[in-house]
Design a protein around this motif. Sequence first.
Motif, mmCIF file in Angstrom:
data_model
loop_
_atom_site.group_PDB
_atom_site.id
_atom_site.type_symbol
_atom_site.label_atom_id
_atom_site.label_comp_id
_atom_site.label_asym_id
_atom_site.label_seq_id
_atom_site.Cartn_x
_atom_site.Cartn_y
_atom_site.Cartn_z
ATOM 1 N N MET A 165 0.673 -1.278 0.080
ATOM 2 C CA MET A 165 0.038 0.090 0.094
ATOM 3 C C MET A 165 0.935 1.168 -0.029
ATOM 4 S SD MET A 165 -2.994 0.991 2.574
ATOM 5 C CE MET A 165 -2.156 1.164 3.998
ATOM 6 N N HIS A 166 0.781 2.074 -0.710
ATOM 7 C CA HIS A 166 1.219 3.367 -0.858
ATOM 8 C C HIS A 166 1.194 4.298 0.427
ATOM 9 C CE1 HIS A 166 2.222 7.591 -2.438
ATOM 10 N NE2 HIS A 166 3.043 7.050 -3.074
ATOM 11 N N PRO A 167 2.310 4.705 0.865
ATOM 12 C CA PRO A 167 2.134 5.630 2.132
ATOM 13 C C PRO A 167 1.303 6.682 2.186
ATOM 14 C CG PRO A 167 4.398 6.113 1.005
ATOM 15 C CD PRO A 167 3.842 5.019 0.432
ATOM 16 N N ASP A 168 0.814 7.259 0.865
ATOM 17 C CA ASP A 168 -0.168 8.515 1.046
ATOM 18 C C ASP A 168 -1.629 7.901 0.817
ATOM 19 O OD1 ASP A 168 1.839 10.358 1.527
ATOM 20 O OD2 ASP A 168 2.137 10.439 -0.445
ATOM 21 N N THR A 169 -1.903 6.436 0.873
ATOM 22 C CA THR A 169 -3.254 6.154 0.535
ATOM 23 C C THR A 169 -3.980 6.580 1.752
ATOM 24 O OG1 THR A 169 -2.211 4.083 -0.709
ATOM 25 C CG2 THR A 169 -4.425 3.727 0.251
ATOM 26 N N THR A 170 -5.367 6.921 1.509
ATOM 27 C CA THR A 170 -6.170 7.050 2.463
ATOM 28 C C THR A 170 -6.765 5.966 3.005
ATOM 29 O OG1 THR A 170 -7.986 7.608 0.941
ATOM 30 C CG2 THR A 170 -6.662 9.274 1.037
ATOM 31 N N LEU A 171 -7.357 6.292 4.435
ATOM 32 C CA LEU A 171 -8.196 5.295 5.069
ATOM 33 C C LEU A 171 -9.363 4.752 4.049
ATOM 34 C CD1 LEU A 171 -9.027 3.835 7.491
ATOM 35 C CD2 LEU A 171 -10.296 5.909 8.151
ATOM 36 N N GLU A 172 -9.940 5.685 3.345
ATOM 37 C CA GLU A 172 -11.134 5.421 2.344
ATOM 38 C C GLU A 172 -10.498 4.373 1.347
ATOM 39 O OE1 GLU A 172 -14.916 7.495 0.610
ATOM 40 O OE2 GLU A 172 -13.068 8.410 0.577
ATOM 41 N N ASP A 202 -27.201 -1.016 -8.196
ATOM 42 C CA ASP A 202 -26.166 -1.137 -7.177
ATOM 43 C C ASP A 202 -25.122 -0.041 -7.490
ATOM 44 O OD1 ASP A 202 -24.109 -1.993 -5.450
ATOM 45 O OD2 ASP A 202 -24.021 -4.054 -6.399
ATOM 46 N N ASP A 203 -24.975 0.704 -6.536
ATOM 47 C CA ASP A 203 -23.968 1.862 -6.373
ATOM 48 C C ASP A 203 -22.740 1.746 -5.880
ATOM 49 O OD1 ASP A 203 -25.287 1.500 -3.859
ATOM 50 O OD2 ASP A 203 -24.237 3.523 -3.189
ATOM 51 N N ARG A 204 -22.255 0.402 -5.347
ATOM 52 C CA ARG A 204 -21.252 -0.015 -4.863
ATOM 53 C C ARG A 204 -20.073 -0.016 -5.680
ATOM 54 N NH1 ARG A 204 -23.260 -5.042 -1.441
ATOM 55 N NH2 ARG A 204 -24.112 -5.449 -3.554
ATOM 56 N N PRO A 205 -20.125 -0.671 -7.021
ATOM 57 C CA PRO A 205 -18.902 -1.038 -7.960
ATOM 58 C C PRO A 205 -18.328 0.205 -8.224
ATOM 59 C CG PRO A 205 -20.726 -2.559 -8.618
ATOM 60 C CD PRO A 205 -21.572 -1.508 -7.492
ATOM 61 N N LEU A 206 -19.144 1.529 -8.342
ATOM 62 C CA LEU A 206 -18.605 2.702 -8.876
ATOM 63 C C LEU A 206 -17.940 3.276 -7.553
ATOM 64 C CD1 LEU A 206 -18.515 5.088 -10.495
ATOM 65 C CD2 LEU A 206 -20.454 5.887 -9.449
ATOM 66 N N LEU A 257 -18.789 2.266 6.759
ATOM 67 C CA LEU A 257 -18.202 1.140 5.975
ATOM 68 C C LEU A 257 -17.353 0.110 6.791
ATOM 69 C CD1 LEU A 257 -17.594 2.912 2.807
ATOM 70 C CD2 LEU A 257 -18.737 0.957 2.816
ATOM 71 N N ASP A 258 -16.825 0.760 8.118
ATOM 72 C CA ASP A 258 -16.031 0.040 8.919
ATOM 73 C C ASP A 258 -16.820 -0.878 9.467
ATOM 74 O OD1 ASP A 258 -13.440 0.909 8.275
ATOM 75 O OD2 ASP A 258 -13.765 2.654 9.642
ATOM 76 N N THR A 259 -18.037 -0.841 9.793
ATOM 77 C CA THR A 259 -19.176 -1.618 10.467
ATOM 78 C C THR A 259 -19.985 -2.571 9.538
ATOM 79 O OG1 THR A 259 -20.779 0.063 10.627
ATOM 80 C CG2 THR A 259 -19.259 -0.514 12.613
ATOM 81 N N ASP A 260 -19.982 -1.958 8.183
ATOM 82 C CA ASP A 260 -20.666 -2.593 7.277
ATOM 83 C C ASP A 260 -20.120 -2.439 5.674
ATOM 84 O OD1 ASP A 260 -22.606 -3.944 5.647
ATOM 85 O OD2 ASP A 260 -24.449 -2.778 6.021
ATOM 86 N N PRO A 261 -19.036 -2.982 5.500
ATOM 87 C CA PRO A 261 -18.039 -2.826 4.196
ATOM 88 C C PRO A 261 -19.019 -3.101 3.131
ATOM 89 C CG PRO A 261 -17.379 -4.821 5.246
ATOM 90 C CD PRO A 261 -18.452 -4.075 6.334
ATOM 91 N N GLY A 262 -20.095 -4.128 3.163
ATOM 92 C CA GLY A 262 -20.846 -4.291 1.776
ATOM 93 C C GLY A 262 -22.046 -3.374 1.816
ATOM 94 N N CYS A 263 -22.246 -2.344 2.456
ATOM 95 C CA CYS A 263 -23.471 -1.331 2.404
ATOM 96 C C CYS A 263 -23.393 -0.628 1.225
ATOM 97 C CB CYS A 263 -23.529 -0.596 3.678
ATOM 98 S SG CYS A 263 -22.508 0.836 3.638
ATOM 99 N N ASP A 294 -16.830 11.078 9.007
ATOM 100 C CA ASP A 294 -16.707 10.823 7.402
ATOM 101 C C ASP A 294 -16.286 9.656 7.231
ATOM 102 O OD1 ASP A 294 -14.191 11.580 7.335
ATOM 103 O OD2 ASP A 294 -14.618 13.389 6.354
ATOM 104 N N ASN A 295 -15.998 9.543 5.797
ATOM 105 C CA ASN A 295 -15.525 8.169 5.531
ATOM 106 C C ASN A 295 -13.903 8.160 5.473
ATOM 107 O OD1 ASN A 295 -17.632 6.864 4.827
ATOM 108 N ND2 ASN A 295 -17.649 7.246 2.759
#
Length: 371
Positions: free
Chosen positions: A1-8, A70-74, A137-143, A224-225
């Motif tokens: 993972m790149h060091p600047d990668t965000t939590l999201e 389904d909005d999740r793939p985007l 998304l931390d509690t429900d990553p498939g939402c 937030d995310n």
Amino acid sequence: MHPDTTLEEARADRPEPRQILARSGFGAADPLFAADLRASTDLGQAREVVASHASRLWTESTRTGPDPVDDRPLYWARLVLRSRLRAWEPSFPLTEPERSGLLHLCETASRGITDLDFPPGDRWVRVVVTGFDPFHLDTDPGCSNPSGAAALDLHGWTFPVGERTAVVRAAVFPVRWGDFDAGLVEEALADQYGVADAVITLSRGRGQFDLEVWNGAWRGGGTDNLGVSRTGRAPVPGPDAPEWTRTTLPLERIVAETTGPTAMVVNTEVTEVPEGGDTPVTRPNGPSADSSSRKGGGGDYLSNEIAYRNTLLRDRAGSRVAAGHVHLPNTGRPAEHTDTVARTRALVAVVAAEALSAPAPETEPEGSPGD
């Protein structure tokens, strides 16, 4: 993972997002994007690559396809592309501001913001609709977020309104305070006043449809995310931002004409600090005169803030356009959104018909400050 990668962005590497991308076919976006980035020989070419791949994500997401929408793939594919772009080491010099510009282009092109244009001519009733990304998304990553799904469903929809034709353009906003601080709402929506006939913002709410009447200028500290919290007045551009704005959507007509199994409620409740006071109080019928906002009808999170910023843009433009916010029922999976998406279509049709037949009211309706 790149060091600047965000939590999201890092969440996209978890098993459930990877499964969503694999099942949807959107997982193919990453290697194709990476190959074209590697082949870029200058900044101009890189911009073309980013714009092309990001726009393709949006186009594929809004194409008539599986039911339910389904909005999740985007959402997850965009984060994968962002992470790839952040870690990319080009063969030419690239400054951090230039990389930031590419990341911003990736955002706006994949969210529909660069696609908020309408055909010319007088035959059209032009409607803008916005939704939000998934969150928690931390509690429900498939939402999923029903407002994002509704926006994807509505984008490009045309339907007859009297002797004219309504056309809908949509966009999906991030659940990130920083993007609002940077003016993303104004970038997307300011120019719509003078063009669009209605601008409707959507978000995920509770177990019903809430037509939010009042929007407040206060942020209540929600996370937030990116794990970021904000508290205080929304830092909107320009002088003299009011404590409150209000909807100009045709509330009574929406309630009367969009019947279904889930309640459609006109929500006038707010939380305020009355003039001269220091303790927040809840008022069921809107704010009192000269009060300070603490919660709009839609609360004190980003859904309230997009409603506030959008309707403030309307007011500053001196526009009579129908604009306001709707909280959709709190469903969490695409299969649960079917009624919500259908009712949202009906709501948009009502707003378009009202926009054609009558201007927004010039006088304050019942529940105005001071009542």
